[in-house]
Design a protein around this motif. Structure first.
Motif, short mmCIF file in Angstrom:
data_model
loop_
_atom_site.label_atom_id
_atom_site.label_comp_id
_atom_site.label_asym_id
_atom_site.label_seq_id
_atom_site.Cartn_x
_atom_site.Cartn_y
_atom_site.Cartn_z
N ARG A 392 -46.35 43.47 -39.53
CA ARG A 392 -47.59 43.88 -38.78
C ARG A 392 -48.61 42.88 -39.14
N ARG A 421 -53.75 48.48 -30.89
CA ARG A 421 -53.26 49.36 -30.07
C ARG A 421 -51.26 48.71 -31.89
N GLU A 425 -49.57 51.53 -33.84
CA GLU A 425 -48.05 51.24 -33.94
C GLU A 425 -47.80 51.44 -35.57
#
Length: 458
Positions: A392, A421, A425
């Motif tokens: 990430r 998005r 997440e």
């Protein structure tokens, strides 16, 4: 209508303790509840299996020994083994038999529940399956003696036309007698004028003394040493000298050449009054291949004590010896002959050595494999979580760099949707307490990128 009774304060407290204990394990090892329960369950099952294997691997306290007729050399020697093993708490059930062949048949038959037996080398039966048997080595020589009446005999062919006791059914004596007589033209199925009589040692000796037969094949598998000495000292009964012993050994290699020196039986009376050559097989200790290694060591240790002394046919220290004929030498016996008893059995009492060796064999491998495996589980999940967070971070860094260098509003709008998005997440990620710092650092980076993009859109 809900009929479930309300939970009491004790139930709630128990549940809190359960969750607190599980949470402690989760935090200590940095794993989730499902993984924690799975790891604990597997570890518990492995330990339970180890405990079961520990008790099942204990050496039996009783073994069955197939020998020979009562009072025979085989039988008396087995009683000496029983006495030696009793010192270590192992009971030996001594079973009489007709001799080597029956002993081999018993060992080959699992239903007989025999563990160990004396078997003469060279005893074979094509119908017997001996793949489940092992040898513990040779323990002594056993001469095949032919006692006879009348004029001097040095060739087995001279027994033609006489009545000869060849041993009882199931004995090695009978097998060897028929083998040698057959080589001299006296066949079992067509003996001609020779009478071949199936008689055990006691009956053969009695018949010989009563002049009912002319000769008898005798071996101490079924006769006692006292009976053999008695016959050797008789004025009317003679012990045959195998003049062709060397030739017999060449044709039948498992029949060894044995020498009885002049005066060896009785020095004072000079019995025998000349050197006598005999032939005979080596006696082996044969066991089932599931004989416990500890019992194998005990039996061989007893064999050293019993058979290492010199006697009429062997030198001091000649037996036991690691030889094998038709049946292979066991791995435990090979190890014993190379290095003696194992370390624990050499230095500790048998019962304590058994406990320690089983503990080492069962629980040491479990500890060596299970502990690293358990430690690897949290390492694996920690690595996996770190990879998720780093992934990430990488996505945000790439997005931030693209956004800074993008001047096209439409492309920036696409990047913003991509950021949303990623943000969604990340907000759904489940991270354990051990990774709180890294996770909140990631969230701070998310807020920084959000702020950066808001300024650019303003």
């Amino acid at each position: 209508m809900n009929t479930t009774p309300p939970k009491t304060s004790h139930d709630l407290e128990d549940q809190k303790e359960y969750h607190y204990g599980l949470r402690t394990i989760m935090e200590l090892f940095d794993i989730g509840p499902t993984v924690a329960i799975t790891v604990l369950s597997v570890a518990f099952l492995v330990i339970v299996g180890g405990v079961i294997a520990f008790f099942r691997s204990a050496p039996p306290s009783t073994i069955n020994f197939s020998t020979g007729p009562e009072d025979s050399y085989f039988h008396k020697t087995a009683l000496r083994y029983a006495k030696a093993l009793a010192k270590n708490g192992v009971k030996v059930n001594v079973h009489t038999s007709d001799g080597s062949l029956q002993n081999l048949e018993r060992l080959a038959d699992p239903k007989s529940k025999m563990d160990i037996a004396f078997v003469q080398g060279g005893i074979r039966d094509r119908d017997l399956k001996t793949e489940n048997l092992v040898s513990l080595g040779g323990v002594t020589y056993q001469p095949l003696m032919v006692f006879y009446r009348g004029k001097k005999i040095e060739l087995l062919s001279e027994l033609t036309g006489k009545s000869v006791a060849i041993g009882s059914e199931g004995s090695g004596t009978r097998k060897f007698a028929l083998r040698l007589l057959g080589a001299n033209g006296i066949k079992e199925k067509d003996p001609g004028t020779t009478k071949l009589l199936n008689m055990d040692a006691d009956d053969a000796i009695a018949a010989l003394e009563k002049k009912e037969i002319d000769a008898a094949f005798i071996m101490t598998e079924s006769a006692s040493n006292d009976d053999v000495r008695k016959l050797s000292k008789s004025d009317e009964i003679h012990l045959m000298n195998f003049k062709q012993a060397a030739a017999i050994n060449r044709r039948i290699d498992y029949l060894n050449v044995l020498e009885v020196p002049e005066g060896a039986i009785d020095l004072g009376k000079n019995i025998p009054d000349h050197d006598i050559t005999l032939v005979g097989p080596m006696v082996e200790l044969i066991a089932t291949n599931d004989l416990h290694p500890a019992l194998s060591d005990l039996l061989l240790d007893a064999a050293v004590e019993i058979h290492s002394r010199p006697n009429l046919y062997q030198k001091r220290g000649e037996f036991p010896t690691p030889v094998e004929h038709a049946i292979k030498l066991s791995e435990d016996a090979q190890r014993f002959y190379k290095s003696g008893k194992s370390l624990f059995y050499r230095n500790l009492p048998f019962w304590l050595a058994s406990l320690v060796s089983r503990f080492v064999v069962v629980f040491l491998p479990i500890a060596v494999l299970l502990i690293p495996a358990i430690r690897f589980v949290p390492v694996f999940f920690r690595w996996r979580t770190q990879m998720k967070i780093r992934r990430r971070y990488r996505d945000l860094l790439i997005l931030e760099e693209k956004f800074k260098n993008e001047s096209d509003p439409s492309r920036r709008d696409v990047l913003r949707k991509h950021f949303e998005r990623i943000d969604t997440e990340i907000s759904k990620m489940r991270v354990r307490a051990a990774f709180a710092n890294e996770f909140y650092s990631l969230r701070g980076h998310v807020d920084y990128v959000r702020t950066l993009m808001s300024k650019r859109f303003a």
